[in-house]
Design a protein around this motif. Structure first.
Motif, PDB file in Angstrom:
ATOM      1  N   LYS A 166       0.826  -1.207   0.000  1.00  0.00           N
ATOM      2  CA  LYS A 166       0.000   0.000   0.000  1.00  0.00           C
ATOM      3  C   LYS A 166       0.857   1.252   0.000  1.00  0.00           C
ATOM      4  O   LYS A 166       0.527   2.240  -0.671  1.00  0.00           O
ATOM      5  CB  LYS A 166      -0.914  -0.013   1.224  1.00  0.00           C
ATOM      6  N   ASP A 167       1.963   1.212   0.762  1.00  0.00           N
ATOM      7  CA  ASP A 167       2.849   2.385   0.805  1.00  0.00           C
ATOM      8  C   ASP A 167       3.486   2.659  -0.552  1.00  0.00           C
ATOM      9  O   ASP A 167       3.833   3.809  -0.853  1.00  0.00           O
ATOM     10  CB  ASP A 167       3.941   2.182   1.854  1.00  0.00           C
ATOM     11  N   ALA A 168       3.663   1.622  -1.366  1.00  0.00           N
ATOM     12  CA  ALA A 168       4.247   1.800  -2.696  1.00  0.00           C
ATOM     13  C   ALA A 168       3.215   2.245  -3.733  1.00  0.00           C
ATOM     14  O   ALA A 168       3.576   2.441  -4.905  1.00  0.00           O
ATOM     15  CB  ALA A 168       4.913   0.505  -3.157  1.00  0.00           C
ATOM     16  N   TYR A 169       1.936   2.368  -3.358  1.00  0.00           N
ATOM     17  CA  TYR A 169       0.860   2.804  -4.254  1.00  0.00           C
ATOM     18  C   TYR A 169       0.781   1.897  -5.499  1.00  0.00           C
ATOM     19  O   TYR A 169       0.616   2.377  -6.626  1.00  0.00           O
ATOM     20  CB  TYR A 169       1.053   4.258  -4.682  1.00  0.00           C
ATOM     21  N   ILE A 170       0.874   0.598  -5.262  1.00  0.00           N
ATOM     22  CA  ILE A 170       0.810  -0.338  -6.381  1.00  0.00           C
ATOM     23  C   ILE A 170      -0.580  -0.332  -7.008  1.00  0.00           C
ATOM     24  O   ILE A 170      -0.728  -0.477  -8.225  1.00  0.00           O
ATOM     25  CB  ILE A 170       1.208  -1.747  -5.910  1.00  0.00           C
ATOM     26  N   GLY A 171      -1.601  -0.151  -6.170  1.00  0.00           N
ATOM     27  CA  GLY A 171      -2.962  -0.134  -6.708  1.00  0.00           C
ATOM     28  C   GLY A 171      -3.189   0.973  -7.721  1.00  0.00           C
ATOM     29  O   GLY A 171      -3.993   0.826  -8.652  1.00  0.00           O
ATOM     30  N   LEU A 172      -2.479   2.084  -7.569  1.00  0.00           N
ATOM     31  CA  LEU A 172      -2.612   3.183  -8.524  1.00  0.00           C
ATOM     32  C   LEU A 172      -1.737   2.984  -9.760  1.00  0.00           C
ATOM     33  O   LEU A 172      -2.010   3.575 -10.805  1.00  0.00           O
ATOM     34  CB  LEU A 172      -2.231   4.502  -7.843  1.00  0.00           C
TER      35      LEU A 172
END
Length: 812
Positions: free
Chosen positions: A509-515
């Motif tokens: 989540k901290d790496a913003y993989i979803g975005l």
């Protein structure tokens, strides 16, 4: 040494500093002093004592001058003194041997600097007066007296005072005064006696100090920095004035006198002479010192013990922290290893995409260009057919004004005629094939010329299109042929990030993989949508493709969903960033608004996106706005470039089998078809935009003109019914009052005029014709009521005495 002269006549003060050659002058004076001393002994016998002594009043004046000078020097704290010129003239004159020397003193004028000879004479005068005993110090008050010292002894006096301040542990060398006295040969002088007394006193002090050091027992005292002694002397010298720091009073007195020794300022710190009495050493004193030392050691031991316990506790805490960190380091190591592997994988994946994405863009552009060329070719053919037929059936009244080899459009007649013949033959062949197809399906009776779409292609165009399309597909299959499956397969890439999400969700989540995933999958999905064109009947639904099924359940594990999880909106984001831009290109370059089939399919796919993905396909979304803007631009371009309504005299249109009549009917019905295609976008485009395009731009501009050019009768009523059937019923459902929408006022007036014309034409006819005319008027009233133009419907009913008005309105 005479250091300063001051003259007060002109209120100017001159200061003369000591010469750097003063020592040399002193040596020279020593030799001269011996010679003068021998001569002075002889002269003293002749001179009377009264000649040497100064008058009492002069002595008093000297006393006052000395007091003033002492006060001035004490205020400024300087070694140099100022001698006023006026006072200098009043000094007592020496008699006898000094008469010649004193005569030169009176020559000095105010403001003039004395030369070396003058200074030398003054020194000799003062020295001889002291040796002969003629110079008497004037002391009016004890402790405040002032003696005039020899200038030549300034340096030696300063050194003597410095030596008095220090403890001397070595044999003191002879002072400069003693050396001079020995060289001169003076015996029993006051200086020698004084020096001898000082040496005895210093020797006594040194002996007492050594004895005291030997018998004293060291005491336990807190350590003191070595700089204390230095600080003592430094602070003493800094706080004292120049003269007081050396113990020199600001008065002139005889050397070695008691007054001079007692005259010290308050700032001086005198050296305390150690007492000769030794402290008696007793057992109680030793016990007390030992006890104090033992107490001090106990306190120090206690402090060390506390410090030791503190260090022990800190060591235990550090040991526990190390053990705790070592126990948790196993998971961190695995996590670090996994993240490093993912880092390397993502870097390789991005490097692969940076090389392959330009190829995918080129293939996508080539495919779009292929479909665009085919759509443009069909539109251009329809426009050419309209121009050919319009030119063929237009009036020949302007031919005389044109050149014989040019047609009405300014084209070369011979070449144009050949092209027209070829296009006409092809056009009629296509129409014949469509007519034959309708006969086979049984739709010939209901068909109207102009409602069918002329989108048939030649075999050559179809073959060329298929060859180019196959070539693009073949090249697309070779894009990732040199790449491992894990770097181009959506399933493999998805599995890598799913493992990251399941194991270390926080870092995921901290790496913003979803975005980042929608952009990462973008080129792979566009490659699969390369041939996707929803305008074709055989086009596959994108929701049944492999990429959609693979990503459908991404991020939907059984565990509880996290709030604001970007993976939930993965597919809607892909639709927004991939599907909507592709539809924008299709609607702008490929879609033909004249084609009812294409329009229906385009409306269906857009409506599906609106219903299925409301979070991204809405009015606030940028890509959605671009899609709707492209649709409107394409519709306006069609309205301006492709719509044509010919105008012919009514006598030409009376022959229903003639070419102009058929061409007029075909253009009318094609305009009505375009009106229906425009209004299919109801619910997607705003009502204001649709009414502007369909009613103002098409109905009032082209179709009403065709109505006025048609015969008034059953055919016009049938056309009006077709036009009204295209209008959305929702436009009129919420209207209040007797009036319809303002854009339809012209159409309502035409219907009222049509009813009046039918009634006038039935006058004088048979009853059957009158009855048919009355039925036509009733149909017109129903048409007006269907679009909520009740005011016009009531007018027609009243004008033609139609009593079934309420029944007609209710049956609308």
């Amino acid at each position: 040494m005479l250091s300063n002269f001051s003259f007060k006549e002109t209120e100017e003060v001159f200061k003369v500093k000591k010469s750097s050659y003063s020592k040399k002058i002193v040596k020279q004076l020593k030799k001269e002093y011996k010679e003068d001393l021998e001569k002075s002994k002889v002269r003293t016998e002749v001179n009377s004592p009264t000649d040497v002594e100064a008058p009492p009043e002069k002595i008093g004046q000297n006393k006052d001058i000395g007091q003033e000078d002492g006060t001035a020097n004490s205020e400024h704290g300087e070694e140099e003194m100022e001698v006023e010129s006026e006072k200098e003239e009043e000094k007592p004159k020496a008699g006898g041997a000094f008469s010649s020397a004193l005569s030169s003193l009176n020559v000095l004028r105010p403001g003039e600097i004395p030369d070396a000879a003058f200074i030398h004479a003054a020194r000799k005068k003062r020295q001889m007066a002291r040796e002969l005993g003629d110079f008497t110090p004037v002391d009016s008050e004890p402790g405040k007296g002032r003696l005039v010292r020899e200038d030549e002894n300034d340096a030696s006096d300063d050194e003597d005072d410095d030596e008095k301040r220090r403890i001397v542990f070595t044999v003191k060398e002879k002072s400069q005064r003693q050396k001079i006295a020995e060289e001169i040969g003076i015996e029993g002088s006051d200086d020698e006696a004084l020096v001898a007394g000082e040496q005895d006193e210093e020797l006594s002090r040194w002996e007492q100090e050594q004895i005291r050091k030997g018998i004293n027992i060291p005491q336990v005292q807190p350590s003191q920095p070595a700089e204390v002694n230095n600080v003592y002397y430094q602070n003493t010298y800094q706080t004292l004035s120049y003269g007081s720091s050396y113990g020199i009073p600001y008065t002139y007195a005889a050397y070695g006198s008691s007054e001079t020794k007692s005259q010290k300022t308050d700032n001086t710190v005198p050296f305390k002479t150690p007492s000769n009495e030794m402290t008696p050493v007793t057992i109680d004193l030793v016990k007390k010192q030992l006890k104090d030392r033992l107490d001090s050691m106990k306190e120090m031991h206690k402090a060390n013990r506390q410090q030791y316990e503190k260090h022990q506790q800190s060591q235990e805490d550090s040991t526990k922290a190390i053990e705790r960190l070592e126990g948790s380091s196993g998971g961190i190591g695995e996590r670090y290893k996994f993240l490093q592997e993912m880092r390397g994988y993502v870097q390789d994946l991005l490097e692969c995409f940076s090389e392959k994405v330009p190829l995918i863009n080129e293939l996508e552009s080539a495919m779009h260009q292929l479909y665009k060329q085919r759509a443009s070719r069909l539109v251009q053919r329809r426009q050419d057919d309209i121009k050919d037929e319009s030119s063929e059936f237009s009036s020949h009244s302007n031919k005389a004004l044109m050149a014989p080899n040019l047609d009405s459009f300014g084209r070369d007649r011979v070449i144009y005629q050949e092209q027209v013949k070829r296009r006409t033959a092809e056009r009629e062949a296509r129409r014949a094939r469509r007519r034959q197809a309708r006969e086979q399906t049984g739709k010939m009776a209901d068909h109207l010329e102009g409602l069918s779409s002329d989108d048939e292609e030649t075999s050559t165009d179809i073959t060329n299109f298929n060859l180019e399309r196959d070539r693009i597909l073949k090249e697309s299959s070779k894009v990732f042929e040199d790449v491992l499956e894990s770097f181009y397969s959506i399933d493999c890439i998805k599995s890598q990030f799913e493992a990251w999400r399941s194991k270390y969700f926080a870092s995921y989540k901290d790496a913003y993989i979803g975005l980042c995933l929608p952009k990462l999958f973008n080129p792979l999905i566009r490659l699969q949508l390369l041939t996707w064109t929803p305008l074709e009947g055989k086009c596959r639904d994108f929701e049944t493709m492999l990429w959609f099924e693979s990503l459908l359940f991404y991020g939907c594990e059984e565990q509880e969903q996290v709030k604001d999880d970007a993976d939930i909106s993965l597919l809607p984001t892909i639709v927004e960033r991939v599907v909507l831009p592709k539809l924008t290109v299709i609607s702008e370059n490929i879609w033909d608004p004249f084609s009812t089939t294409q329009t229906s399919r385009m409306v269906a796919i857009v409506q599906k996106l609106i219903d299925g993905y409301p979070s991204v396909v809405n009015a606030e979304n940028k890509n959605t706005q671009m899609l709707l803007k492209a649709l409107l631009l394409r519709m306006r371009r069609t309205l301006d470039d492709d719509v044509f309504m010919p105008l012919y005299p009514k006598n030409i249109l009376e022959n229903k089998n003639s070419g102009p009549y058929l061409f007029f009917q075909r253009q009318f019905w094609s305009s009505v078809k375009l009106l229906g295609n425009f209004l299919q976008w109801y619910g997607i485009l705003s009502n204001k935009t649709l009414q502007e395009l369909s009613i103002d731009g098409l109905l009032n501009r082209y179709i009403l003109m065709a109505f006025q050019n048609s015969e008034y009768g059953e055919d016009s009523i049938k056309k009006a019914q077709s036009v009204i059937a295209c209008f959305p019923k929702q436009w009129f459902a919420n209207l209040t009052g007797d009036k319809t929408i303002s854009q339809l006022e012209n159409f309502c007036r035409y219907l009222v005029h049509l009813a009046d014309t039918i009634y006038r034409n039935s006058i004088g006819c048979s009853d059957v014709e009158k009855r048919n005319a009355r039925e036509h008027i009733k149909q017109i009233i129903k048409l007006l009521a269907s679009i909520r133009a009740l005011d016009h419907a009531i007018t027609v009913a009243n004008d033609h005495n139609v009593k079934e008005f309420k029944i007609l309105i209710e049956g609308k």
